[in-house]
Design a protein around this motif. Structure first.
Motif, PDB file in Angstrom:
ATOM      1  N   ASN A   1      40.812  23.637  33.969  1.00  0.00           N
ATOM      2  CA  ASN A   1      39.472  24.212  33.802  1.00  0.00           C
ATOM      3  C   ASN A   1      39.379  25.479  34.639  1.00  0.00           C
ATOM      4  O   ASN A   1      39.774  25.478  35.807  1.00  0.00           O
ATOM      5  N   HIS A   2      38.870  26.524  34.041  1.00  0.00           N
ATOM      6  CA  HIS A   2      38.785  27.794  34.777  1.00  0.00           C
ATOM      7  C   HIS A   2      37.487  27.878  35.572  1.00  0.00           C
ATOM      8  O   HIS A   2      36.413  27.728  35.024  1.00  0.00           O
ATOM      9  N   SER A   3      37.630  28.145  36.861  1.00  0.00           N
ATOM     10  CA  SER A   3      36.456  28.243  37.736  1.00  0.00           C
ATOM     11  C   SER A   3      36.392  29.584  38.426  1.00  0.00           C
ATOM     12  O   SER A   3      35.671  29.762  39.393  1.00  0.00           O
ATOM     13  N   LYS A   4      37.218  30.518  37.977  1.00  0.00           N
ATOM     14  CA  LYS A   4      37.233  31.827  38.643  1.00  0.00           C
ATOM     15  C   LYS A   4      37.498  32.927  37.622  1.00  0.00           C
ATOM     16  O   LYS A   4      37.947  32.643  36.516  1.00  0.00           O
ATOM     17  N   GLU A   5      37.197  34.153  38.015  1.00  0.00           N
ATOM     18  CA  GLU A   5      37.534  35.311  37.183  1.00  0.00           C
ATOM     19  C   GLU A   5      38.277  36.317  38.050  1.00  0.00           C
ATOM     20  O   GLU A   5      38.102  36.347  39.273  1.00  0.00           O
ATOM     21  N   HIS A   6      39.088  37.149  37.390  1.00  0.00           N
ATOM     22  CA  HIS A   6      39.945  38.094  38.123  1.00  0.00           C
ATOM     23  C   HIS A   6      39.511  39.536  37.917  1.00  0.00           C
ATOM     24  O   HIS A   6      39.104  39.908  36.826  1.00  0.00           O
ATOM     25  N   LEU A   7      39.692  40.278  38.984  1.00  0.00           N
ATOM     26  CA  LEU A   7      39.329  41.696  38.943  1.00  0.00           C
ATOM     27  C   LEU A   7      40.479  42.470  39.590  1.00  0.00           C
ATOM     28  O   LEU A   7      40.826  42.218  40.748  1.00  0.00           O
TER      29      LEU A   7
ATOM     30  N   LEU B   1      38.796  46.591  37.438  1.00  0.00           N
ATOM     31  CA  LEU B   1      38.948  46.214  36.037  1.00  0.00           C
ATOM     32  C   LEU B   1      38.930  44.694  35.916  1.00  0.00           C
ATOM     33  O   LEU B   1      39.796  44.003  36.461  1.00  0.00           O
ATOM     34  N   TRP B   2      37.921  44.191  35.198  1.00  0.00           N
ATOM     35  CA  TRP B   2      37.838  42.741  34.982  1.00  0.00           C
ATOM     36  C   TRP B   2      38.883  42.338  33.948  1.00  0.00           C
ATOM     37  O   TRP B   2      39.023  43.001  32.913  1.00  0.00           O
ATOM     38  N   VAL B   3      39.603  41.264  34.248  1.00  0.00           N
ATOM     39  CA  VAL B   3      40.611  40.778  33.302  1.00  0.00           C
ATOM     40  C   VAL B   3      40.451  39.263  33.161  1.00  0.00           C
ATOM     41  O   VAL B   3      39.838  38.622  34.013  1.00  0.00           O
TER      42      VAL B   3
END
Ligand code: SAH
Length: 537
Positions: free
Chosen positions: A434-440, A387-389
């Motif tokens: 600054n956001h450089s990542k995404e969470h799953l 699940l991408w959050v």
């Protein structure tokens, strides 16, 4: 003649003691040599009974009887009978089943299984077994003695359920072989060397790129094939130093694209290769020039062509199936209203919900409550969900997974790269940093012991593409976890996400494309009963 049970005790000891050499040179399974060694062994210990093995025919009879009570633990090059010893090529011992002989040893000693095969003794109350399971669970179970004509081994056979579980837990030969095959099949990563000399990049850009092309193609830089740029560099060989030419052949270069409207004082465009306005954008963009493919080894070339470069995983999926991989399937729908029962059950699910993140997005979003109340329990009995959050939705995502019946097993991140293959430092999101990542978030349901473990890691480092588009590598990871043949679902997917083996649902997909007859039938029944227009591709 019939040998007594005691006559086999020294032979069992002898085989277990000499097992590693009997089938190899210089003995090479030769029955005469084995007989001679056995006699020597028997004589070496006064406690051993004397066994009548005067000639080869007696020894053959002895071996035949031994095999009858040991469950054919000795394998010979030919079927044994008391005459084969006289043939020109007498039989040879070719293989020894040590486990079988260990079991026989235990039985000859009148006991249970060898201690090494028993894990632990759990004491259970004794009662009359009723079910098969209870029967197996009974700590001491007398089995029939083993008969070999008149030879009767009157020993009891103790059954231990823990040993059974231990045996079941062991990987099968097929799993071990599949793992080994996957390991050998996995292509090794070609390490890309990057040239850090800005002078090289500048000079190669001047000779290799053509301004006109960029104003023509706008964003689509890949329209200029690598081979063309390399060819131009090669044709201008005389204009550049030998060192730069050589470097262009074996390292990656980022060639600055200098258009009339480019203002070098502004620096790099933070959208980089995802910039939608390259035709007019005044910031600097780059063309990635890989090393010249004619210098790769054939293996490396193949890697690139098959797009099978594993930088962060240690192998291929090893689970095998003889089913065909289903073609890509998809349904354009509003996920809030589609009855999930139509879709069936899945081994893996990827969901990239359109969370309401209070940002302007090129598509509609869903409310938290709408997402939490999706009937996700209908899609999976056992398996994995990803699940991408985003920042705000991490907590809602966790709640959602627990509500849907999952336990959260892992959290993965996607570290975003810019076109220079470096971490993005000026991400477009983030209020404070600054956001450089995404969470799953990764959730597990049931006890999916069939999932292939420990192949990939929880970090993916990969370039950015269209808004919200996630790296394809996540699909590869899922396919390695559950196998390419198993059913996989993507919720909130778009056209570019459709893939063989996957069913994709979302409201930006083009129409409907279904192959599985059951799903097709249920979907058609649903559209008919709801007077919906069927929009097959
Ligand atoms: N993971 C995707 C991006 C997903 S963006 C990728 O890699 O490209 C979220 C998607 O969900 C968008 O296409 C959006 O239009 C879609 N969406 C939003 N609300 C929806 C709804 N109620 N039903 C179906 N799809 C929806």
């Amino acid at each position: 003649m019939i040998y007594s049970k005691d006559c086999f005790v020294p032979f069992v000891e002898f085989i277990l003691y000499r097992e590693d050499v009997l089938t190899k040179p210089p003995i090479d399974g030769d029955l005469w040599k084995i007989r001679a060694l056995l006699i020597q062994y028997i004589q070496s210990n006064p406690n051993h009974p004397s066994i009548q093995l005067t000639n080869i025919s007696e020894f053959l009879t002895y071996l035949i009887q031994f095999n009858l009570i040991s469950g054919n633990s000795l394998k010979f090059s030919k079927l044994l009978n008391s005459n084969v010893g006289l043939e020109i090529t007498p039989p040879k011992l070719i293989w020894i089943n040590v486990s079988g002989i260990l079991l026989l040893k235990a039985r000859l000693q009148g006991g249970s299984f060898p201690q090494s095969m028993i894990v632990s003794g759990i004491h259970r109350p004794q009662k009359e077994p009723k079910t098969l399971f209870e029967l197996l669970e009974t700590p001491k179970l007398k089995m029939d003695p083993i008969y070999s004509h008149e030879i009767v081994l009157k020993t009891s056979f103790t059954f231990n359920p823990d040993m059974l579980f231990e045996l079941i837990k062991r990987p099968t030969a097929r799993t071990i072989l599949s793992k080994e095959r996957a390991r050998l099949k996995t292509k090794k990563v070609f390490f890309y060397n990057v040239c850090n000399d800005s002078n090289h990049n500048h000079i190669l850009g001047t000779v290799g790129l053509n301004k006109k092309e960029y104003s023509q193609y706008g964003t689509n830089k890949q329209m200029i094939p690598q081979a063309t740029v390399h060819q131009r560099i090669s044709q201008s060989k005389n204009m550049i130093s030998n060192e730069i030419y050589k470097c262009s052949q074996c390292k990656i270069h980022f060639l600055p694209i200098i258009n009339n409207h480019t203002d070098l004082n502004l620096g790099d465009c933070s959208y980089l290769d995802t910039c939608h306005k390259m035709k007019t954008c005044r910031y600097l963009h780059y063309y990635t020039l890989n090393s010249n493919s004619s210098h790769y080894s054939s293996d490396q070339k193949e890697n690139e062509e098959n797009n099978q470069v594993h930088e962060y995983s240690i192998g291929d999926c090893f689970s095998e199936s003889f089913r065909e991989v289903l073609p890509a399937q998809w349904i354009n729908c509003d996920i809030r209203y589609l009855p999930f029962k139509i879709l069936g059950k899945f081994a893996a699910i990827i969901s990239d919900p359109a969370w309401d993140i209070h940002m302007s997005l090129p598509y509609g979003t869903c409310k938290d409550e709408e997402l939490l109340s999706l009937p996700m329990h209908e899609l999976q009995d056992e398996g994995i969900i990803m699940l991408w959050v985003t920042g705000r939705s991490i907590e809602i995502g966790r709640r959602a997974l627990l509500k849907w019946g999952y336990k959260i097993s892992d959290e993965m991140i996607w570290v975003k790269l810019n076109q220079l293959k470096r971490t993005i430092v000026t991400g477009r999101t983030g209020h404070w940093l600054n956001h450089s990542k995404e969470h799953l978030l990764v959730g597990l349901k049931g006890n999916p012991i069939w999932i292939n473990r420990k192949i990939d890691m929880d970090v993916v480092v990969s370039g950015t593409r269209e808004t919200s588009r996630k790296p394809d590598r996540f699909y590869d990871i899922v396919e390695r976890l559950v196998g390419i043949h198993s059913r996989k679902l993507e919720i909130f997917g778009r056209d570019h996400n459709t893939r063989p083996g996957w069913l994709t649902i979302g409201n930006q997909l083009q129409g409907v494309s279904l192959y599985e007859p059951e799903v097709k039938r249920r979907y058609e029944a649903y559209t008919q009963s709801n007077n919906l227009h069927l929009n097959y591709n």
